[in-house]
Write a protein that holds these residues in place. Structure first.
Motif, PDB file in Angstrom:
ATOM      1  N   ASP B   9       0.827  -1.210   0.000  1.00  0.00           N
ATOM      2  CA  ASP B   9       0.000   0.000   0.000  1.00  0.00           C
ATOM      3  C   ASP B   9       0.859   1.256   0.000  1.00  0.00           C
ATOM      4  OD1 ASP B   9      -2.344   1.505   0.240  1.00  0.00           O
ATOM      5  OD2 ASP B   9      -2.031   1.659   2.411  1.00  0.00           O
ATOM      6  N   ASP B  10       2.123   1.092   0.217  1.00  0.00           N
ATOM      7  CA  ASP B  10       2.995   2.244   0.432  1.00  0.00           C
ATOM      8  C   ASP B  10       3.568   2.809  -0.860  1.00  0.00           C
ATOM      9  OD1 ASP B  10       3.918   3.923   2.453  1.00  0.00           O
ATOM     10  OD2 ASP B  10       5.930   3.085   2.234  1.00  0.00           O
ATOM     11  N   ARG B  11       3.307   2.149  -1.978  1.00  0.00           N
ATOM     12  CA  ARG B  11       3.901   2.621  -3.231  1.00  0.00           C
ATOM     13  C   ARG B  11       2.877   3.430  -4.033  1.00  0.00           C
ATOM     14  NH1 ARG B  11       4.925  -2.108  -5.588  1.00  0.00           N
ATOM     15  NH2 ARG B  11       5.866  -2.925  -3.700  1.00  0.00           N
ATOM     16  N   PRO B  12       3.295   4.550  -4.607  1.00  0.00           N
ATOM     17  CA  PRO B  12       2.333   5.328  -5.382  1.00  0.00           C
ATOM     18  C   PRO B  12       1.876   4.556  -6.610  1.00  0.00           C
ATOM     19  CG  PRO B  12       4.335   6.589  -4.997  1.00  0.00           C
ATOM     20  CD  PRO B  12       4.612   5.184  -4.607  1.00  0.00           C
ATOM     21  N   VAL B  13       0.671   4.874  -7.049  1.00  0.00           N
ATOM     22  CA  VAL B  13       0.091   4.153  -8.168  1.00  0.00           C
ATOM     23  C   VAL B  13       0.814   4.511  -9.464  1.00  0.00           C
ATOM     24  CG1 VAL B  13      -2.013   3.777  -9.476  1.00  0.00           C
ATOM     25  CG2 VAL B  13      -2.128   4.126  -7.002  1.00  0.00           C
ATOM     26  N   VAL B  14       1.082   5.800  -9.638  1.00  0.00           N
ATOM     27  CA  VAL B  14       1.795   6.246 -10.834  1.00  0.00           C
ATOM     28  C   VAL B  14       3.238   6.503 -10.445  1.00  0.00           C
ATOM     29  CG1 VAL B  14       1.919   7.987 -12.628  1.00  0.00           C
ATOM     30  CG2 VAL B  14      -0.296   7.292 -11.709  1.00  0.00           C
ATOM     31  N   ASP B  15       4.159   5.920 -11.183  1.00  0.00           N
ATOM     32  CA  ASP B  15       5.559   6.080 -10.809  1.00  0.00           C
ATOM     33  C   ASP B  15       6.109   7.432 -11.224  1.00  0.00           C
ATOM     34  OD1 ASP B  15       5.925   3.867  -9.421  1.00  0.00           O
ATOM     35  OD2 ASP B  15       6.701   2.650 -11.052  1.00  0.00           O
ATOM     36  N   HIS B  17       6.036  11.190 -12.140  1.00  0.00           N
ATOM     37  CA  HIS B  17       5.175  12.313 -11.815  1.00  0.00           C
ATOM     38  C   HIS B  17       5.218  13.357 -12.918  1.00  0.00           C
ATOM     39  CE1 HIS B  17       4.741  16.417 -10.057  1.00  0.00           C
ATOM     40  NE2 HIS B  17       3.548  15.902  -9.935  1.00  0.00           N
TER      41      HIS B  17
END
Lengths: 362, 306
Positions: B9-15, B17
Motif C-alpha cells: 500500500d505504500d507505493r504510489p500508483v503512478v511512478d 510524476h
C-alpha cells in the motif's frame, strides 16, 4: 505515555479519565424544505439530528453507530460547526462552540479536526499532498521556518514516504490518501478528532491498517475520538463506549462491553444480530432479528418513539410517549426504550403510514 | 514516532510524476486542429509584435498605383489610396489582438470576480448580481457595445471597454456555475474544518478547480471579441481611420468589391483565420482539460502505441 498534551488548563487539574472534553446537549440540526412555488415558502424541515445529547471523555473513543441517513455524519459536522446547529449546545472543553465568533472558531478548529469518509473527495485534486498537509500548518501559523520538515514528520507518522510530498492525490491508492487525510488532521495538533467512517470506503485489507494507525496515534498523542461508523463490527475494537443512533436520535449509549453483552434497545439487538460470527458452528446457530419496513423519512418522523414503526417489541405507550434515555442495566448504560419503564414526554399520537398494529406485548 | 507497517500500500500508483498542466499541454498538441490553431496564433502574435519590421511598406505609406491587383510587389494589391494591403493586414493584427486581449481581460477579471462572489456567497447577493448580469445578457452583444460606444464616443479604447462590459456576463455565468459545484466538494469542507478563511478557500481551492472552464471561455471569447471589434469598426464606431484594422479595411473594400476584390478579401480572410484559430484551440483545450475526455484520449493514444 502522552507525547503531546495540549490540555494544560489549570481548571482541569487533577482530572482523571472521566472528565468531559465534548459535551453535546440536545443538539438539533434541521434542514429547511422549500416548496416549488415562486415564493419558495418553507413547507417543512428534515430533522437530520433531533435532540442528541452525549459526552465524550478526554482520551476515550466514543463510537457513534447507525444506518445510513440516521444523522450521524451531520452530528459530527455540527460538532465542528461545519453545519450550523439549529438548536442545542456543543461545549468543547468548557467553551460553547455555538457562541464563538469567526476568529475564535478558527482558533478552536486547531483543537478539533475531522477525518472524512471518502479519501478520494477530501483532498484537493490540484494540490500536492505535501501542500495539503502544509496548508493546515500555514493556516494556524505553525512551525513557520521549518514547515517542510514538519510535513515530512507528519507523513512519516502516518506511514507514508516523505519523498511523496510533491505528488498529487490521483497518484495514490485509497488507503494512502486516507493516510494523507489523517496526517492533515494531525498537523494542527488537535485534542479531538471526529472520524467520519474513515475506513468505510477502503478495501478490507487496508481497513485494518488504517484502524491500527488510528489506535497507535491515539495512544501516542493522547487523542480523543468520535468514531462514526454504520455497523457495530467496525467500531467494536476501537471504541471505549458506543452510542447507537436511529433517525436523528441516540437510542442507546453504554460501555462497549455492555453494548455487546447486554444490548438493551431492540434496534441495537437487531444491529448486533446482523454481525456474522467467524465460527461456523455458532454462525449456524446465530439468531437474526430482521427489521421490517424502511427507515421513516426524517421529514415526518413517527410520534413518540421513532423506532416504533419497525420495532418487534412495540406496545401501548410507544406512540404517545417520547422515550428519554434512562438507565437500564446500570447507571452508565442508558437506553431510550419503554421496556425499561415508561419514561419520557407525552405527545399527541399520530398515525404513521408505516406503523404496524400494536402487538400488545408488555 | 510510529513506523506503521509499510506494505504494498505504500507505493504510489503512478511512478512518474507529471504535472497536470504539462499533461494538458501534451494532449492539446496531439490534437491536430488545435496544433494548427496554435501555429496560426503564434504567427499572429509575431505579426502583432513585429508587424512594422516585417511589413514591406508602412501601414500608411502612399504613392503606389491606386487599386493595383495582387502582384509580386504587392501580394495583396493596393487600396483606394495607394497603400499596400499586405502591410496593412500584417500591421492590423496588432489592433485585433490588442482589442481582444484588453476586452477579454476586462471581462475575464470582472466576470470571474462576480462569479466567484455570487457562487460562493449565494443567497440574496447571488440573486442581485446574477439578475443584473441577466439584464446585460439580454441585449445583443454588438447592440450593447454600440450603445456604450455611442455614450462614450467612438475610439478604440471605448470599443475595448464596450466589448469588455458586454462579455462580462458570459464569464460571470460560467464561473458561478462551476463554483456552485466545487464549493460543495468534500475537500472544501475539509479545508474549512482546518480553520481556513473564506478568502483562502476561494483563492487556493475553488479558483484552481474552476480554472478549466475559464480558460476555455477565454480562448472562445477572444475570437468573439475580435469579431465584435471588426463589426464595430465596420460600422464606423470602433477603430478610426487611418489606423489599419481588419474590420475597417473590410468596410472600405465593400464598396469597391467588383473593382478591387482584394481590398476586402484579405482582411476578411485574416479575421476568419484568427477567429477559427481561437475556436479550435478553445475546443482542444476543453477536451484536454475535461478529465473524462482526457482518459478517452489517453487510452486512444495508448491503443495506437501498443
Amino acid at each position: 505515555m502522552s507525547a503531546v498534551t495540549n490540555a494544560t488548563d489549570p481548571g482541569a487539574a487533577g482530572s482523571g479519565r472521566d472528565d468531559v472534553l465534548v459535551d453535546v446537549q440536545d443538539l438539533q440540526v434541521h434542514f429547511p424544505v422549500h416548496g416549488n412555488g415562486v415564493l419558495r415558502r418553507r413547507v417543512g424541515s428534515v430533522k437530520a439530528v433531533d435532540g442528541v445529547s452525549f459526552q465524550v471523555r478526554r482520551g476515550e473513543t466514543l463510537g457513534l453507530v447507525g444506518e445510513s441517513g440516521c444523522g450521524k455524519t451531520t452530528t459530527g459536522l455540527a460538532l465542528l460547526r461545519l453545519v450550523e446547529p439549529t438548536g442545542g449546545r456543543v461545549v468543547f472543553d468548557g467553551t460553547d462552540v455555538g457562541s464563538l465568533g469567526r476568529g475564535e472558531l478558527r482558533s478552536l478548529r486547531r483543537r478539533m479536526a475531522m477525518i472524512f469518509q471518502d479519501p478520494y473527495a477530501s483532498l484537493d485534486p490540484r494540490m500536492s499532498i505535501g501542500a495539503s498537509v502544509e496548508e493546515a500548518l500555514r493556516i494556524h501559523g505553525l512551525h513557520g521556518d521549518r514547515r517542510d520538515q514538519r510535513v515530512a514528520e507528519l507523513l512519516e507518522t502516518v506511514g507514508l514516504n516523505p519523498d511523496y510530498a510533491s505528488r498529487y492525490p490521483h497518484e495514490f491508492s485509497g488507503g494512502q490518501r486516507q493516510r494523507v487525510g489523517i496526517a492533515r488532521a494531525l498537523a494542527v495538533e488537535p485534542d479531538f478528532i471526529v472520524c467520519d467512517e474513515p475506513i468505510a470506503a477502503l478495501d478490507v485489507s487496508i481497513q485494518a491498517q488504517v484502524m491500527n494507525l488510528l489506535r497507535e496515534l491515539q495512544r501516542e498523542l493522547d487523542l480523543t475520538y468520535l468514531f462514526i461508523a454504520h455497523d457495530l463490527a467496525a467500531v467494536q475494537h476501537i471504541s471505549d463506549r458506543i452510542a447507537v443512533m436511529y433517525l436523528g436520535r441516540i437510542v442507546e449509549v453504554a460501555d462497549r462491553r455492555a453494548v455487546y453483552d447486554e444490548p438493551s434497545h431492540p434496534y441495537t439487538r437487531a444491529l448486533l444480530s446482523a454481525i456474522p460470527v467467524p465460527h461456523p458452528g455458532r454462525e449456524r446457530g446465530r439468531q437474526r432479528i430482521l427489521l421490517h419496513g424502511e427507515l421513516p423519512t426524517p421529514q415526518d418522523p413517527p410520534s413518540g418513539c421513532n423506532f416504533r414503526t419497525r420495532c418487534p417489541e412495540v406496545f401501548e405507550p410507544c406512540d404517545r410517549v417520547d422515550p428519554t434515555l434512562q438507565a437500564c442495566t446500570g447507571e452508565e448504560h442508558r437506553c431510550a426504550c419503554h421496556l425499561y419503564g415508561v419514561e419520557g414526554v407525552e405527545v399527541e399520537p399520530s398515525h404513521h403510514p408505516d406503523a404496524r398494529g400494536v402487538a400488545g406485548r408488555p | 514516532m510510529s513506523a506503521t507497517e509499510a506494505t504494498a500500500d505504500d507505493r504510489p500508483v503512478v511512478d512518474e510524476h507529471r504535472s497536470q498542466w504539462r499533461q494538458t499541454w501534451s494532449i492539446l498538441v496531439s490534437n491536430r486542429m488545435a496544433l494548427f490553431g496554435l501555429v496560426v496564433l503564434g504567427l499572429l502574435v509575431v505579426a502583432a509584435l513585429l508587424g512594422e519590421l516585417l511589413a514591406p511598406h508602412g501601414a500608411n505609406a502612399q504613392g503606389f498605383e491606386f487599386y493595383a491587383a495582387p502582384s509580386l510587389d504587392h501580394p495583396f494589391g493596393t487600396d483606394n489610396l495607394g497603400r499596400d494591403v499586405f502591410s496593412r493586414v500584417l500591421i492590423g493584427a496588432r489592433t485585433s489582438l490588442q482589442v481582444g486581449a484588453v476586452s477579454v481581460g476586462i471581462s475575464l477579471v470582472a466576470g470571474t470576480l462576480l462569479g466567484l462572489v455570487a457562487g460562493y456567497r449565494g443567497g440574496w447577493l447571488d440573486a442581485v448580481l446574477m439578475r443584473s448580469m441577466d439584464v446585460l445578457f439580454a441585449f445583443p452583444i454588438v447592440l450593447l457595445a454600440i450603445a456604450i460606444v455611442a455614450v462614450l464616443g467612438p475610439s478604440i479604447t471605448n470599443a475595448m471597454i464596450a466589448i469588455g462590459v458586454a462579455f462580462t456576463p458570459i464569464f460571470a455565468r460560467v464561473v458561478r456555475g462551476s463554483v456552485l459545484s466545487v464549493r460543495e466538494e468534500v475537500f472544501v469542507r475539509a479545508v474549512r474544518s482546518l480553520g481556513a478563511s473564506d478568502v483562502r478557500i476561494v483563492l487556493r481551492h475553488i479558483l484552481p478547480n474552476v480554472a478549466a472552464p475559464i480558460i476555455v471561455q477565454t480562448s472562445l471569447s477572444f475570437a468573439f471579441a475580435i469579431l465584435t471589434e471588426a463589426a464595430l469598426s465596420f460600422l464606423g464606431v470602433g477603430v478610426q481611420p487611418p489606423t489599419p484594422a481588419w474590420g475597417l479595411m473590410l468596410q472600405e473594400g465593400r464598396g469597391v468589391i467588383d473593382l478591387a476584390w482584394w481590398m476586402g478579401l484579405f482582411p476578411g480572410l485574416a479575421i476568419f483565420l484568427t477567429v477559427m484559430a481561437f475556436n479550435v484551440v478553445g475546443d482542444g483545450l476543453r477536451d484536454a482539460l475535461d478529465p473524462k475526455q482526457r482518459s478517452i484520449i489517453e487510452s486512444r493514444g495508448q491503443g495506437v502505441d501498443a
